[in-house]
Design a protein around this motif. Structure first.
Motif, PDB file in Angstrom:
ATOM      1  N   ASN A   1       0.819  -1.216   0.000  1.00 56.35           N
ATOM      2  CA  ASN A   1       0.000   0.000   0.000  1.00 56.35           C
ATOM      3  C   ASN A   1       0.855   1.269   0.000  1.00 56.35           C
ATOM      4  N   HIS A   2       1.905   1.277   0.823  1.00 58.30           N
ATOM      5  CA  HIS A   2       2.733   2.488   0.889  1.00 58.30           C
ATOM      6  C   HIS A   2       3.549   2.689  -0.381  1.00 58.30           C
TER       7      HIS A   2
ATOM      8  N   TRP B   1      -7.562   2.531   4.308  1.00 56.81           N
ATOM      9  CA  TRP B   1      -7.233   3.104   3.004  1.00 56.81           C
ATOM     10  C   TRP B   1      -8.486   3.284   2.165  1.00 56.81           C
TER      11      TRP B   1
ATOM     12  N   GLN C   1      -4.250  -2.503   7.088  1.00 54.73           N
ATOM     13  CA  GLN C   1      -3.403  -2.508   5.896  1.00 54.73           C
ATOM     14  C   GLN C   1      -3.913  -3.493   4.848  1.00 54.73           C
TER      15      GLN C   1
ATOM     16  N   ASP D   1      -3.979   6.888   1.987  1.00 54.93           N
ATOM     17  CA  ASP D   1      -3.727   6.440   3.353  1.00 54.93           C
ATOM     18  C   ASP D   1      -4.502   7.343   4.309  1.00 54.93           C
TER      19      ASP D   1
END
Ligand code: MN
Length: 250
Positions: free
Chosen positions: A123-124, A175, A194, A213
């Motif tokens: 995700n990041h 998210w 996450q 985020d």
């Protein structure tokens, strides 16, 4: 890659130093590694998965995100997901070769540690790419992507409202996503913690095109409880060319 010359120089310099120190030939350190602390550098170079270099500086997104938040987010939070993913991989997969996507697609087979950190890393890495310091004042989707957004949501404004609502209404940490589903239709949704739309455990399933985020660590220093203000400013730095590329690729 649109990396400025001074970043390229540091990048090569530091990648070389780290490779020598560890006897690796493929180690890649982020473009700003010369400004990063020792704890971070140590974290960064260990293991199968690594953070990719940011294509901008921590202070480049201040239209929406302050410098300190970017630095802590990248060098502490995201670095920790990467480090913990490497640990989980070692203990649960070991020497077998599996891609991050393989793991996410069968995440129900693994531990909560793997779920949190495989998701956190994916995700990041995607989130950083969804943003750019080079957005114009009128920052909106174009081309085929814009046509499809208008087709599926009615208008770009309606799309933004629906996406912002998904981001605002995600209770706690998580998210917001724009995805392309199996039928090629655009869908907005959110995931907790996450989790992400590639996971077999996720209700929202499809190809991720854009992610935001909404963990407090992503905005609290500047916005405190005002998540809606963070989201409103975030539209100004979205890299629509990245989203469009994801949409157009198979
Ligand atoms: Mn985060």
């Amino acid at each position: 890659m649109k990396t400025p010359e001074y970043n390229r120089r540091n990048f090569i310099l530091n990648a070389g130093k780290a490779s020598l120190a560890l006897g690796l030939s493929t180690t890649v350190l982020p473009a700003f590694a010369n400004t990063l602390d020792e704890e971070y550098k140590k974290r960064f170079v260990e293991g199968k998965f690594q953070q990719q270099p940011l294509l901008y500086k921590f202070d480049s997104l201040q239209t929406a995100i302050d410098t300190q938040t970017m630095e802590i987010h990248f060098t502490k939070h995201a670095a920790a997901y990467c480090k913990n993913l490497n640990e989980a991989y070692l203990s649960e997969i070991g020497t077998k070769s599996k891609s991050l996507e393989d793991i996410l697609q069968k995440i129900s087979k693994y531990s909560p540690k793997m779920r949190n950190n495989a998701g956190g890393h994916f995700n990041h890495e995607m989130f950083w790419k969804c943003m750019t310091p080079n957005a114009t004042a009128d920052n909106n989707p174009t081309g085929n992507l814009a046509d499809n957004i208008i087709g599926d949501f009615g208008s770009v404004e309606a799309f933004k409202t629906q996406f912002a609502d998904a981001a605002k209404s995600r209770f706690g940490s998580g998210w917001a996503w724009l995805i392309k589903n199996k039928k090629g239709k655009l869908v907005i949704g959110s995931t907790a913690n996450q989790d992400n739309p590639l996971m077999d455990v996720s209700e929202l399933k499809g190809k991720p095109l854009l992610c935001l985020d909404v963990w407090e660590h992503a905005y609290y220093l500047r916005y405190q409880n005002k998540r809606a203000d963070y989201i409103a400013n975030w539209w100004k730095i979205v890299d629509w060319s990245f989203v469009e590329k994801k949409f157009d690729e198979k």
